[in-house]
Design a protein around this motif. Structure first.
Motif, PDB file in Angstrom:
ATOM      1  N   MET A 281       0.846  -1.169   0.000  1.00 24.95           N
ATOM      2  CA  MET A 281       0.000   0.000   0.000  1.00 24.95           C
ATOM      3  C   MET A 281       0.895   1.237   0.000  1.00 24.95           C
ATOM      4  O   MET A 281       1.805   1.348   0.810  1.00 24.95           O
ATOM      5  N   ASN A 282       0.636   2.145  -0.933  1.00 23.72           N
ATOM      6  CA  ASN A 282       1.381   3.394  -1.074  1.00 23.72           C
ATOM      7  C   ASN A 282       0.417   4.569  -1.054  1.00 23.72           C
ATOM      8  O   ASN A 282      -0.693   4.456  -1.565  1.00 23.72           O
ATOM      9  N   TYR A 283       0.873   5.687  -0.485  1.00 23.69           N
ATOM     10  CA  TYR A 283       0.092   6.914  -0.601  1.00 23.69           C
ATOM     11  C   TYR A 283       0.974   8.118  -0.315  1.00 23.69           C
ATOM     12  O   TYR A 283       2.072   7.998   0.212  1.00 23.69           O
ATOM     13  N   GLU A 284       0.461   9.287  -0.723  1.00 20.47           N
ATOM     14  CA  GLU A 284       1.141  10.561  -0.508  1.00 20.47           C
ATOM     15  C   GLU A 284       0.159  11.527   0.134  1.00 20.47           C
ATOM     16  O   GLU A 284      -1.028  11.519  -0.191  1.00 20.47           O
ATOM     17  N   LEU A 285       0.677  12.357   1.026  1.00 17.02           N
ATOM     18  CA  LEU A 285      -0.097  13.419   1.656  1.00 17.02           C
ATOM     19  C   LEU A 285       0.709  14.703   1.570  1.00 17.02           C
ATOM     20  O   LEU A 285       1.939  14.660   1.436  1.00 17.02           O
ATOM     21  N   GLU A 286       0.029  15.824   1.673  1.00 16.91           N
ATOM     22  CA  GLU A 286       0.700  17.112   1.578  1.00 16.91           C
ATOM     23  C   GLU A 286      -0.048  18.124   2.417  1.00 16.91           C
ATOM     24  O   GLU A 286      -1.282  18.079   2.504  1.00 16.91           O
ATOM     25  N   LEU A 287       0.705  19.031   3.046  1.00 17.82           N
ATOM     26  CA  LEU A 287       0.071  20.156   3.736  1.00 17.82           C
ATOM     27  C   LEU A 287       1.042  21.313   3.817  1.00 17.82           C
ATOM     28  O   LEU A 287       2.245  21.152   3.631  1.00 17.82           O
TER      29      LEU A 287
ATOM     30  N   TRP B  67       4.937  20.530   3.075  1.00 17.85           N
ATOM     31  CA  TRP B  67       5.439  19.225   3.500  1.00 17.85           C
ATOM     32  C   TRP B  67       4.758  18.156   2.660  1.00 17.85           C
ATOM     33  O   TRP B  67       3.548  18.005   2.702  1.00 17.85           O
ATOM     34  N   ARG B  68       5.554  17.444   1.883  1.00 18.37           N
ATOM     35  CA  ARG B  68       5.065  16.306   1.107  1.00 18.37           C
ATOM     36  C   ARG B  68       5.553  15.030   1.780  1.00 18.37           C
ATOM     37  O   ARG B  68       6.750  14.852   2.017  1.00 18.37           O
ATOM     38  N   PHE B  69       4.630  14.145   2.064  1.00 15.06           N
ATOM     39  CA  PHE B  69       4.870  12.909   2.801  1.00 15.06           C
ATOM     40  C   PHE B  69       4.498  11.752   1.876  1.00 15.06           C
ATOM     41  O   PHE B  69       3.367  11.679   1.401  1.00 15.06           O
ATOM     42  N   LYS B  70       5.459  10.908   1.587  1.00 11.22           N
ATOM     43  CA  LYS B  70       5.223   9.763   0.710  1.00 11.22           C
ATOM     44  C   LYS B  70       5.610   8.505   1.481  1.00 11.22           C
ATOM     45  O   LYS B  70       6.709   8.426   2.036  1.00 11.22           O
ATOM     46  N   THR B  71       4.720   7.503   1.480  1.00 15.75           N
ATOM     47  CA  THR B  71       4.974   6.308   2.272  1.00 15.75           C
ATOM     48  C   THR B  71       4.532   5.043   1.558  1.00 15.75           C
ATOM     49  O   THR B  71       3.720   5.089   0.631  1.00 15.75           O
ATOM     50  N   GLU B  72       5.069   3.960   2.017  1.00 20.49           N
ATOM     51  CA  GLU B  72       4.732   2.630   1.520  1.00 20.49           C
ATOM     52  C   GLU B  72       4.660   1.713   2.734  1.00 20.49           C
ATOM     53  O   GLU B  72       5.479   1.828   3.650  1.00 20.49           O
ATOM     54  N   PHE B  73       3.696   0.834   2.744  1.00 16.99           N
ATOM     55  CA  PHE B  73       3.604  -0.170   3.803  1.00 16.99           C
ATOM     56  C   PHE B  73       3.708  -1.547   3.175  1.00 16.99           C
ATOM     57  O   PHE B  73       2.959  -1.871   2.254  1.00 16.99           O
ATOM     58  N   GLN B  74       4.645  -2.336   3.664  1.00 10.81           N
ATOM     59  CA  GLN B  74       4.728  -3.744   3.308  1.00 10.81           C
ATOM     60  C   GLN B  74       4.446  -4.509   4.594  1.00 10.81           C
ATOM     61  O   GLN B  74       5.203  -4.408   5.562  1.00 10.81           O
TER      62      GLN B  74
ATOM     63  N   GLY C   8      -7.688   2.907   4.745  1.00  7.58           N
ATOM     64  CA  GLY C   8      -7.952   4.298   5.121  1.00  7.58           C
ATOM     65  C   GLY C   8      -7.474   4.632   6.521  1.00  7.58           C
ATOM     66  O   GLY C   8      -7.145   5.781   6.810  1.00  7.58           O
ATOM     67  N   ALA C   9      -7.403   3.633   7.400  1.00  7.90           N
ATOM     68  CA  ALA C   9      -6.962   3.868   8.769  1.00  7.90           C
ATOM     69  C   ALA C   9      -5.488   4.289   8.803  1.00  7.90           C
ATOM     70  O   ALA C   9      -5.098   5.155   9.594  1.00  7.90           O
ATOM     71  N   PHE C  10      -4.674   3.704   7.931  1.00 13.88           N
ATOM     72  CA  PHE C  10      -3.259   4.051   7.871  1.00 13.88           C
ATOM     73  C   PHE C  10      -3.101   5.505   7.421  1.00 13.88           C
ATOM     74  O   PHE C  10      -2.343   6.275   8.003  1.00 13.88           O
ATOM     75  N   LYS C  11      -3.828   5.868   6.379  1.00 16.32           N
ATOM     76  CA  LYS C  11      -3.768   7.225   5.838  1.00 16.32           C
ATOM     77  C   LYS C  11      -4.298   8.236   6.861  1.00 16.32           C
ATOM     78  O   LYS C  11      -3.719   9.314   7.039  1.00 16.32           O
ATOM     79  N   LYS C  12      -5.358   7.885   7.533  1.00 16.93           N
ATOM     80  CA  LYS C  12      -5.951   8.764   8.538  1.00 16.93           C
ATOM     81  C   LYS C  12      -4.967   9.007   9.684  1.00 16.93           C
ATOM     82  O   LYS C  12      -4.812  10.138  10.152  1.00 16.93           O
ATOM     83  N   GLU C  13      -4.267   7.971  10.106  1.00 17.68           N
ATOM     84  CA  GLU C  13      -3.295   8.105  11.193  1.00 17.68           C
ATOM     85  C   GLU C  13      -2.124   8.980  10.746  1.00 17.68           C
ATOM     86  O   GLU C  13      -1.654   9.836  11.501  1.00 17.68           O
ATOM     87  N   SER C  14      -1.661   8.799   9.514  1.00 16.14           N
ATOM     88  CA  SER C  14      -0.576   9.638   8.988  1.00 16.14           C
ATOM     89  C   SER C  14      -1.011  11.102   8.945  1.00 16.14           C
ATOM     90  O   SER C  14      -0.266  12.000   9.358  1.00 16.14           O
ATOM     91  N   ARG C  15      -2.207  11.344   8.459  1.00 19.98           N
ATOM     92  CA  ARG C  15      -2.726  12.719   8.379  1.00 19.98           C
ATOM     93  C   ARG C  15      -2.842  13.330   9.780  1.00 19.98           C
ATOM     94  O   ARG C  15      -2.525  14.509   9.991  1.00 19.98           O
TER      95      ARG C  15
END
Length: 153
Positions: A1-7, A103-110, A124-131
């Motif tokens: 699972m990969n995603y990026e967040l930004e703020l 701040w750009r945050f890029k992550t991957e979970f294996q 969505g729980a992983f992304k929500k926790e990162s945010r």
């Protein structure tokens, strides 16, 4: 699972980077952090390792954090490892103005085992926790910038 967040953070990039790696202040923006132990090296330097213990509901999780790349104040990358999880994270801090940082945050979970099931059914729980962690850091950095008088106009 990969995603990026930004703020966007209303604080100078140099201050953002400095606060981001300040182990002594992690608990100010990571309320779930129970303990932080340095295992090797200096904060923010390639190869530096920490052992972090976080509260996750009624349980605690122990993970290691290793700096894999550091070019501060522009970028720092980590690998987090815990039982069943390997998680590389890239943090990019772009100066928008003298008092603002993107701040750009890029992550991957294996994930393996139980964590693989969790990541499959609750991505969505992983992304929500990162945010949530990003928002907490943003509030912390902006409060510190305001106290230092370095917030953009």
């Amino acid at each position: 699972m990969n995603y990026e967040l930004e703020l966007e953070i209303s604080a100078p990039r140099e201050l953002v980077a400095e606060l981001f790696i300040d182990q002594a202040r992690f608990k100010e923006w990571q309320p779930s952090l129970l303990d932080c132990k340095s295992l090797h090296g200096n904060s923010g330097e390639v190869g530096a390792r920490l052992e972090l213990t976080h509260r996750m509901g009624k349980r605690s999780i122990v993970m290691s954090e290793t700096v894999r790349e550091s070019n501060l104040p522009e970028r720092i990358s980590y690998v987090y490892e815990a039982k069943g999880v390997w998680n590389p994270v890239d943090n990019h801090f772009q100066e928008i103005s003298s008092g603002a940082t993107r701040w750009r945050f890029k992550t991957e979970f294996q994930c393996k085992g139980f964590m693989r099931i969790m990541s499959f059914f609750l991505p969505g729980a992983f992304k929500k926790e990162s945010r949530r962690h990003m928002q907490a850091f943003k509030a912390f950095a902006e409060k510190e910038a305001a106290a230092q008088g370095s917030v953009r106009s």
